[in-house]
Design a protein around this motif. Sequence first.
Motif, PDB file in Angstrom:
ATOM      1  N   GLN A 221       1.553 -11.289   1.799  1.00 35.91           N
ATOM      2  CA  GLN A 221       1.441 -10.775   3.164  1.00 35.91           C
ATOM      3  C   GLN A 221       0.652  -9.468   3.192  1.00 35.91           C
ATOM      4  O   GLN A 221      -0.045  -9.170   4.160  1.00 35.91           O
ATOM      5  CB  GLN A 221       2.831 -10.561   3.780  1.00 35.91           C
ATOM      6  N   LEU A 222       0.755  -8.700   2.104  1.00 42.12           N
ATOM      7  CA  LEU A 222       0.027  -7.430   2.036  1.00 42.12           C
ATOM      8  C   LEU A 222      -1.480  -7.664   2.150  1.00 42.12           C
ATOM      9  O   LEU A 222      -2.197  -6.882   2.776  1.00 42.12           O
ATOM     10  CB  LEU A 222       0.357  -6.709   0.718  1.00 42.12           C
ATOM     11  N   LYS A 223      -1.927  -8.776   1.571  1.00 40.04           N
ATOM     12  CA  LYS A 223      -3.351  -9.094   1.597  1.00 40.04           C
ATOM     13  C   LYS A 223      -3.877  -9.135   3.038  1.00 40.04           C
ATOM     14  O   LYS A 223      -4.845  -8.467   3.384  1.00 40.04           O
ATOM     15  CB  LYS A 223      -3.543 -10.465   0.920  1.00 40.04           C
ATOM     16  N   GLY A 224      -3.209  -9.924   3.872  1.00 40.16           N
ATOM     17  CA  GLY A 224      -3.634 -10.033   5.268  1.00 40.16           C
ATOM     18  C   GLY A 224      -3.501  -8.711   6.012  1.00 40.16           C
ATOM     19  O   GLY A 224      -4.360  -8.373   6.840  1.00 40.16           O
ATOM     20  N   HIS A 225      -2.443  -7.972   5.695  1.00 36.30           N
ATOM     21  CA  HIS A 225      -2.219  -6.732   6.453  1.00 36.30           C
ATOM     22  C   HIS A 225      -3.127  -5.592   5.997  1.00 36.30           C
ATOM     23  O   HIS A 225      -3.435  -4.699   6.794  1.00 36.30           O
ATOM     24  CB  HIS A 225      -0.745  -6.334   6.419  1.00 36.30           C
ATOM     25  N   LEU A 226      -3.588  -5.608   4.755  1.00 36.41           N
ATOM     26  CA  LEU A 226      -4.589  -4.612   4.353  1.00 36.41           C
ATOM     27  C   LEU A 226      -5.899  -4.873   5.093  1.00 36.41           C
ATOM     28  O   LEU A 226      -6.581  -3.946   5.543  1.00 36.41           O
ATOM     29  CB  LEU A 226      -4.816  -4.646   2.836  1.00 36.41           C
ATOM     30  N   ALA A 227      -6.242  -6.172   5.249  1.00 35.80           N
ATOM     31  CA  ALA A 227      -7.460  -6.507   6.005  1.00 35.80           C
ATOM     32  C   ALA A 227      -7.314  -6.082   7.468  1.00 35.80           C
ATOM     33  O   ALA A 227      -8.230  -5.502   8.058  1.00 35.80           O
ATOM     34  CB  ALA A 227      -7.746  -8.004   5.906  1.00 35.80           C
TER      35      ALA A 227
END
Length: 271
Positions: A221-227
């Motif tokens: 989920q961090l991946k999408g939220h960093l973007a």
Amino acid sequence: MKSIVTAAAMALSVLDPAVAAGTELQISRAGSRAAYIAPEQNFTGKVSVEMLQTPSGEERASAGSVSFTPGARTAWHSHPLGQTLIVTAGIGRIQRWGGPVEEIRVGDVVHIPPHVKHWHGAAPDSAMTHIAITEMLNGSAADWMEQVPEEQYRVAPATVVKAAGAQPSQGQTLFGDIAPKFAQLTDEVLFGDVWARPGLSRRDRSLATVSALTAMYRPEQLKGHLALARQNGLSEAELVEVLTHLAFYAGWPNTVTAIGVARDVFSQPKP
Ligand code: MN
């Protein structure tokens, strides 16, 4: 002895031809420049300005980094010698008098010709920062006019209407095939309501979300939220600073993993 050395150094600097002719380079270090709040007679909402260059002598070009909170914008105005805007964070809006509202994003450069009436600012749900380069004429960089009222500001930008029609929503993309109700909740409640609430900017919501996902070890989920955080106006340097800070509160291994995720995300172009 010390005072003699100081006096000698001062004398040398006075005699230095570079100083005498005003040819020394002036470097103002990152983080050393003060920001001030833009005057409310010329702006709607909270806008801060960090001057990067103030002209002196024969010089004309001024440069400032202007940060608009979501919904904030300039009043209508024009520039006697034109203006160039370079968007450095977030998502914004710009409109010339009689023209469509246009969306502007990080990396976009806008040139406004002399005497063209226009306004610029943040999108309603995103902060925006741009560098403004403006030549002054007789000490003036802008001729200020009336404020931009809500009904003018809220007109949907021509550029986004096209993009929205072509792209499915985030929830539909992620879950629509297998969990339509969850997709609807994601779109309408999470992103449509919670993320859009005016009590906290989208940028600050991204800070909180990235921090929680890092601390809870949720790399997927961090991946999408960093973007998303980059789209919401957080710089890569700021996000890395958050992850570094979290090492001391959420545990070193969580930050190690999060930095690996950040490296992947930052290697992708921003949407
Ligand atoms: Mn302008």
